[in-house]
Motif scaffolding. Structure first.
Motif, mmCIF file in Angstrom:
data_model
loop_
_atom_site.group_PDB
_atom_site.id
_atom_site.type_symbol
_atom_site.label_atom_id
_atom_site.label_comp_id
_atom_site.label_asym_id
_atom_site.label_seq_id
_atom_site.Cartn_x
_atom_site.Cartn_y
_atom_site.Cartn_z
ATOM 1 N N VAL A 240 1.145 -1.157 0.130
ATOM 2 C CA VAL A 240 0.137 -0.226 -0.149
ATOM 3 C C VAL A 240 1.209 1.560 0.222
ATOM 4 O O VAL A 240 1.670 1.116 0.956
ATOM 5 C CB VAL A 240 -1.050 0.018 0.967
ATOM 6 C CG1 VAL A 240 -1.694 0.925 1.342
ATOM 7 C CG2 VAL A 240 -1.845 -1.451 1.220
ATOM 8 N N PHE A 241 0.715 1.850 -1.057
ATOM 9 C CA PHE A 241 1.101 3.310 -1.011
ATOM 10 C C PHE A 241 0.678 4.215 -1.385
ATOM 11 O O PHE A 241 0.092 4.580 -2.614
ATOM 12 C CB PHE A 241 2.116 3.323 -1.643
ATOM 13 C CG PHE A 241 3.014 2.971 -2.965
ATOM 14 C CD1 PHE A 241 1.892 4.235 -3.969
ATOM 15 C CD2 PHE A 241 2.699 1.597 -3.099
ATOM 16 C CE1 PHE A 241 2.392 4.213 -5.410
ATOM 17 C CE2 PHE A 241 2.898 1.685 -4.435
ATOM 18 C CZ PHE A 241 2.660 2.905 -5.637
ATOM 19 N N VAL A 242 0.933 5.418 -1.333
ATOM 20 C CA VAL A 242 0.424 6.697 -2.221
ATOM 21 C C VAL A 242 1.048 7.427 -2.206
ATOM 22 O O VAL A 242 2.816 7.472 -1.620
ATOM 23 C CB VAL A 242 -0.617 8.094 -1.321
ATOM 24 C CG1 VAL A 242 -0.892 8.934 -1.968
ATOM 25 C CG2 VAL A 242 -1.409 6.743 -1.249
ATOM 26 N N VAL A 243 1.892 7.661 -3.633
ATOM 27 C CA VAL A 243 3.056 9.073 -4.044
ATOM 28 C C VAL A 243 2.520 10.180 -3.923
ATOM 29 O O VAL A 243 1.596 10.974 -3.003
ATOM 30 C CB VAL A 243 2.846 9.161 -5.833
ATOM 31 C CG1 VAL A 243 3.741 9.941 -6.487
ATOM 32 C CG2 VAL A 243 2.399 7.460 -6.562
ATOM 33 N N GLU A 244 4.418 10.510 -3.220
ATOM 34 C CA GLU A 244 4.640 11.531 -2.205
ATOM 35 C C GLU A 244 3.631 12.661 -2.091
ATOM 36 O O GLU A 244 3.395 13.193 -1.459
ATOM 37 C CB GLU A 244 6.241 11.917 -1.296
ATOM 38 C CG GLU A 244 7.431 10.596 -1.218
ATOM 39 C CD GLU A 244 7.547 9.647 -2.388
ATOM 40 O OE1 GLU A 244 6.826 9.726 -3.740
ATOM 41 O OE2 GLU A 244 8.157 8.951 -1.423
ATOM 42 N N GLY B 195 -6.552 12.344 2.118
ATOM 43 C CA GLY B 195 -7.750 11.322 2.302
ATOM 44 C C GLY B 195 -7.371 9.949 0.593
ATOM 45 O O GLY B 195 -8.668 9.413 0.913
ATOM 46 N N ILE B 196 -6.247 10.074 0.401
ATOM 47 C CA ILE B 196 -6.390 8.992 -0.554
ATOM 48 C C ILE B 196 -6.278 7.348 -0.060
ATOM 49 O O ILE B 196 -6.944 6.697 -0.856
ATOM 50 C CB ILE B 196 -5.737 9.547 -1.893
ATOM 51 C CG1 ILE B 196 -5.869 10.923 -3.033
ATOM 52 C CG2 ILE B 196 -4.899 8.072 -2.295
ATOM 53 C CD1 ILE B 196 -3.918 11.013 -3.389
ATOM 54 N N CYS B 197 -5.199 7.635 0.879
ATOM 55 C CA CYS B 197 -4.848 6.443 1.607
ATOM 56 C C CYS B 197 -6.620 5.681 2.355
ATOM 57 O O CYS B 197 -7.055 4.893 1.893
ATOM 58 C CB CYS B 197 -4.160 6.851 3.086
ATOM 59 S SG CYS B 197 -3.713 4.667 2.676
ATOM 60 N N LYS B 198 -6.847 6.966 2.404
ATOM 61 C CA LYS B 198 -8.515 6.205 3.243
ATOM 62 C C LYS B 198 -9.599 6.023 2.312
ATOM 63 O O LYS B 198 -9.867 4.752 2.424
ATOM 64 C CB LYS B 198 -9.192 7.626 4.113
ATOM 65 C CG LYS B 198 -8.539 7.809 5.467
ATOM 66 C CD LYS B 198 -9.153 9.255 6.211
ATOM 67 C CE LYS B 198 -7.199 9.335 6.904
ATOM 68 N NZ LYS B 198 -7.918 10.548 7.446
ATOM 69 N N VAL B 199 -9.902 6.288 0.939
ATOM 70 C CA VAL B 199 -9.939 6.162 0.082
ATOM 71 C C VAL B 199 -10.171 4.783 -0.637
ATOM 72 O O VAL B 199 -11.183 3.926 -1.268
ATOM 73 C CB VAL B 199 -10.627 7.498 -0.900
ATOM 74 C CG1 VAL B 199 -11.441 6.657 -2.027
ATOM 75 C CG2 VAL B 199 -11.142 8.428 -0.052
ATOM 76 N N LEU B 200 -9.158 4.966 -1.123
ATOM 77 C CA LEU B 200 -8.576 3.165 -1.251
ATOM 78 C C LEU B 200 -8.458 1.856 -0.356
ATOM 79 O O LEU B 200 -9.218 1.059 -0.858
ATOM 80 C CB LEU B 200 -6.542 3.478 -2.032
ATOM 81 C CG LEU B 200 -6.011 1.955 -1.707
ATOM 82 C CD1 LEU B 200 -6.691 1.910 -3.310
ATOM 83 C CD2 LEU B 200 -4.280 2.025 -2.240
ATOM 84 N N LEU B 201 -8.451 2.421 1.256
ATOM 85 C CA LEU B 201 -8.526 1.690 1.876
ATOM 86 C C LEU B 201 -9.920 0.844 2.349
ATOM 87 O O LEU B 201 -10.371 -0.079 2.264
ATOM 88 C CB LEU B 201 -8.276 2.341 3.059
ATOM 89 C CG LEU B 201 -6.433 1.339 3.410
ATOM 90 C CD1 LEU B 201 -6.145 2.074 4.682
ATOM 91 C CD2 LEU B 201 -6.331 0.903 2.878
ATOM 92 N N GLU B 202 -10.869 2.393 1.570
ATOM 93 C CA GLU B 202 -11.828 1.046 2.581
ATOM 94 C C GLU B 202 -12.946 0.926 0.244
ATOM 95 O O GLU B 202 -13.671 0.099 0.554
ATOM 96 C CB GLU B 202 -12.973 2.764 2.098
ATOM 97 C CG GLU B 202 -12.867 3.865 3.115
ATOM 98 C CD GLU B 202 -13.546 4.462 3.156
ATOM 99 O OE1 GLU B 202 -14.268 5.638 2.542
ATOM 100 O OE2 GLU B 202 -13.079 5.552 4.634
ATOM 101 N N ALA B 203 -12.525 1.104 -0.268
ATOM 102 C CA ALA B 203 -12.309 -0.156 -1.742
ATOM 103 C C ALA B 203 -12.180 -1.227 -1.523
ATOM 104 O O ALA B 203 -11.934 -1.886 -2.137
ATOM 105 C CB ALA B 203 -11.800 1.049 -2.844
#
Length: 141
Positions: free
Chosen positions: A74-78, A84-92
């Motif tokens: 799991v990563f979000v580009v710096e 909040g991108i990681c939260k949306v990704l984890l929810e998906a």
């Protein structure tokens, strides 16, 4: 922020971005060879997060789609962190139909315990029952 799109379409993944991030900037997969990363993607349920068609985040789940899943990479580009991108990704990930009703959903993290706790992840209830073969420097060889 533009509309974030989450997809499990592997053909949309920016494999070179994923490989570059994991092999050069992650704390867990430094030096991972591209063919190994490609094989991991081929054999996993993968999630890409996209803004205006450009991939900005990634998550990979290894699963039998019935009883067990392991969340990895799991990563979000710096540049896109803190939005909040990681939260949306984890929810998906957690809402995906193939990942419902699992007996065990695991992950490993060195620094994001608080984030994952929001989604129901806890330390193992029976740590003495868990074992692993861990080769942290496997890609250095």
């Amino acid at each position: 922020m533009a509309t974030l799109h989450i997809s499990t379409d592997k053909t949309a993944l920016d494999v070179l971005l994923i490989h570059q991030f994991l092999s050069e900037r992650s704390t867990w997969a430094i030096g991972i060879p591209l063919p190994v990363m490609e094989r991991a993607i081929d054999n996993s349920l993968c999630f890409g997060a996209y803004l205006e068609g450009k991939q900005v985040a990634f998550a990979r789940v290894t699963t039998d789609c019935a009883t067990f899943a392991y969340l990895a990479d799991v990563f979000v580009v710096e540049h896109w962190r803190g939005q909040g991108i990681c939260k949306v990704l984890l929810e998906a990930v957690l809402e995906h139909p193939d990942l419902q009703g699992l007996r065990r959903f695991m992950l490993a993290t060195s620094d994001a315990h608080e984030l994952y706790a929001r989604y129901g992840f806890t330390p193992p209830s029976r740590p003495a029952a868990l074992m692993e073969r861990y080769l942290p420097n496997i890609y250095a060889n």
